[in-house]
Scaffold this active site. Structure first.
Site, short mmCIF file in Angstrom:
data_model
loop_
_atom_site.label_atom_id
_atom_site.label_comp_id
_atom_site.label_asym_id
_atom_site.label_seq_id
_atom_site.Cartn_x
_atom_site.Cartn_y
_atom_site.Cartn_z
N ASP A 22 -11.30 0.66 -2.67
CA ASP A 22 -10.67 0.34 -3.97
C ASP A 22 -11.68 0.46 -5.10
O ASP A 22 -11.41 1.08 -6.14
CB ASP A 22 -10.12 -1.10 -3.94
N GLU A 64 -6.72 -1.90 -11.58
CA GLU A 64 -6.44 -3.12 -10.82
C GLU A 64 -7.70 -3.95 -10.56
O GLU A 64 -7.63 -5.17 -10.47
CB GLU A 64 -5.78 -2.76 -9.48
N ASP A 112 -3.95 2.63 -9.95
CA ASP A 112 -4.09 1.83 -8.73
C ASP A 112 -4.96 2.63 -7.78
O ASP A 112 -4.52 3.65 -7.23
CB ASP A 112 -2.73 1.55 -8.10
N ILE A 126 -6.23 2.11 -4.74
CA ILE A 126 -5.60 2.20 -3.42
C ILE A 126 -4.34 1.35 -3.48
O ILE A 126 -4.40 0.12 -3.42
CB ILE A 126 -6.51 1.72 -2.27
N ASP A 127 -3.22 2.01 -3.65
CA ASP A 127 -1.94 1.31 -3.63
C ASP A 127 -1.50 1.21 -2.17
O ASP A 127 -1.41 2.21 -1.47
CB ASP A 127 -0.91 2.10 -4.44
N THR A 159 -3.02 -1.46 -0.01
CA THR A 159 -4.28 -1.76 0.68
C THR A 159 -4.05 -2.25 2.10
O THR A 159 -4.82 -1.92 3.01
CB THR A 159 -5.10 -2.79 -0.12
N ASP A 188 1.61 -0.24 -10.14
CA ASP A 188 2.34 -0.08 -8.88
C ASP A 188 3.57 0.81 -9.01
O ASP A 188 4.20 1.14 -8.00
CB ASP A 188 2.78 -1.44 -8.34
#
Length: 345
Positions: free
Chosen positions: A47, A70, A134, A136-137, A139, A284
């Site tokens: 991330d 994020e 984002d 890493i959408d 996670t 998101d």
């Protein structure tokens, strides 16, 4: 005449591809460096690394733009071991991406990397050029070996106009789920939506994608979140029954669900609110929402309101998400509202 965001779209593709190289290396590593945020959601070294990689590329091209990201770099500034892990990832990804894509902004030091992460501190709003990221959408999907996505969208005066999404674990050909994996989706307002292999060369234009034309809702299929805490599985099952849908829902992490229905793997994506207080985050949904719309769909909240990306870091004036092909969206929405009204009685 609509603005042409071809340059922004290309930069978004390159930035997402750079971050996807980084996250894919972390995905196949035994050391993901997981820590927990205040809300108990997990965050990994991937991330942090992906956020710096994307913001570095975006601000190299558009230094005056703002970014809503994020993550922040507080953990890295306090923990040298985690900082070193992330910096090693970022250096490697930047070098590999430059070899594949050309230079899109170097990152010279760990301090610069952390400063870039912290540039994702915009509060959003109704004016100006703001990117929603984002890194890493999904996670939890990333950690369990499932689907995840690197998601980036440009908003201009509160309207989403460009989106790119890298899905390293999604099959390139949905008819061959065991074949090549890694899909890059991209879109711009009024310009349609495409997909291409993540590892394709720069001159590959991509294949246009479109949602399925649904003529019989009973034959449609749902996509929904894996995590029950993200969306009400029970209510979604009741809605499917009301619509006559008998196929099992496809549960998938991340905005890969938007990409999946946009290219016709599924037909409907529901994310129904699990609490009255929860606010969806703009990162998101921004890229996925535009992707579905440009592929022939409609995306609203659970009472039919347009998703409002102009009021900050969250969609606080919206509850839930309903995405479906434009000709059946209202029918799906009616079923959603009927089911939600039962719960409020």
């Amino acid at each position: 005449m609509a603005a042409n965001y071809a340059v922004e779209r290309k930069i978004a593709e390159l930035a997402v591809r750079r971050a996807s190289i980084l996250t894919n290396k972390t995905f196949h590593s035994l050391v993901k460096g997981t820590v927990s945020k205040e809300d108990k959601s997990p965050v990994t070294i991937g991330d942090f690394g992906a956020q710096s990689a994307v913001i570095g590329a975006v601000l190299h091209a558009f230094p005056g733009d703002a970014v809503v990201g994020e993550e922040d770099a507080d953990v890295l500034r306090q923990d040298e071991n985690t900082r070193t892990l992330v910096w090693d990832l970022v250096k490697g990804a930047v070098e590999e991406s430059a070899a594949l894509n050309g230079e899109i902004g170097t990152i010279q030091t760990a301090e610069e990397m952390m400063d870039l992460i912290d540039r994702g501190n915009s509060e959003g709003g109704p004016k100006g050029r703001i990117w929603a990221l984002d890194p890493i959408d999904g996670t939890k999907g990333f950690l369990r070996g499932g689907q995840y996505a690197v998601c980036l969208a440009l908003m201009v005066d509160g309207e989403v106009v460009v989106g790119a999404m890298g899905c390293p674990n999604l099959p390139v050909d949905p008819a061959n789920p065991d074949g090549e994996r890694g899909v890059l989706f991209s879109t711009a307002k009024g310009a349609g939506a495409i997909q291409k292999p993540l590892n394709s060369s720069l001159d590959v234009e991509g294949t246009p994608i479109a949602m399925n034309k649904v003529t019989d809702l009973s034959q449609a299929s749902f996509c929904e979140s894996v995590e029950a805490g993200h969306s009400s599985h029970g209510q979604q099952a009741a809605i499917a029954k009301a619509l006559g849908i008998t196929k099992d829902s496809v549960r998938m992490d991340s905005q890969a669900k938007y990409g999946s229905i946009a290219r016709g793997d599924g037909d409907i994506y529901l994310r129904l609110p699990t609490s009255k207080s929860y606010q969806e985050k703009i990162w998101d949904h921004a890229a996925g929402k535009l992707l579905v719309e440009e592929a022939g769909g409609v995306v609203t909240d659970s009472v039919g309101k347009t998703l409002d990306f102009s009021i900050g870091r969250t969609l606080r004036d919206n509850k839930g998400v309903v995405a479906a092909e434009k000709d059946v969206h209202q029918q799906v929405l009616d079923a959603v509202m009927a089911e939600l009204s039962k719960a409020s009685l």
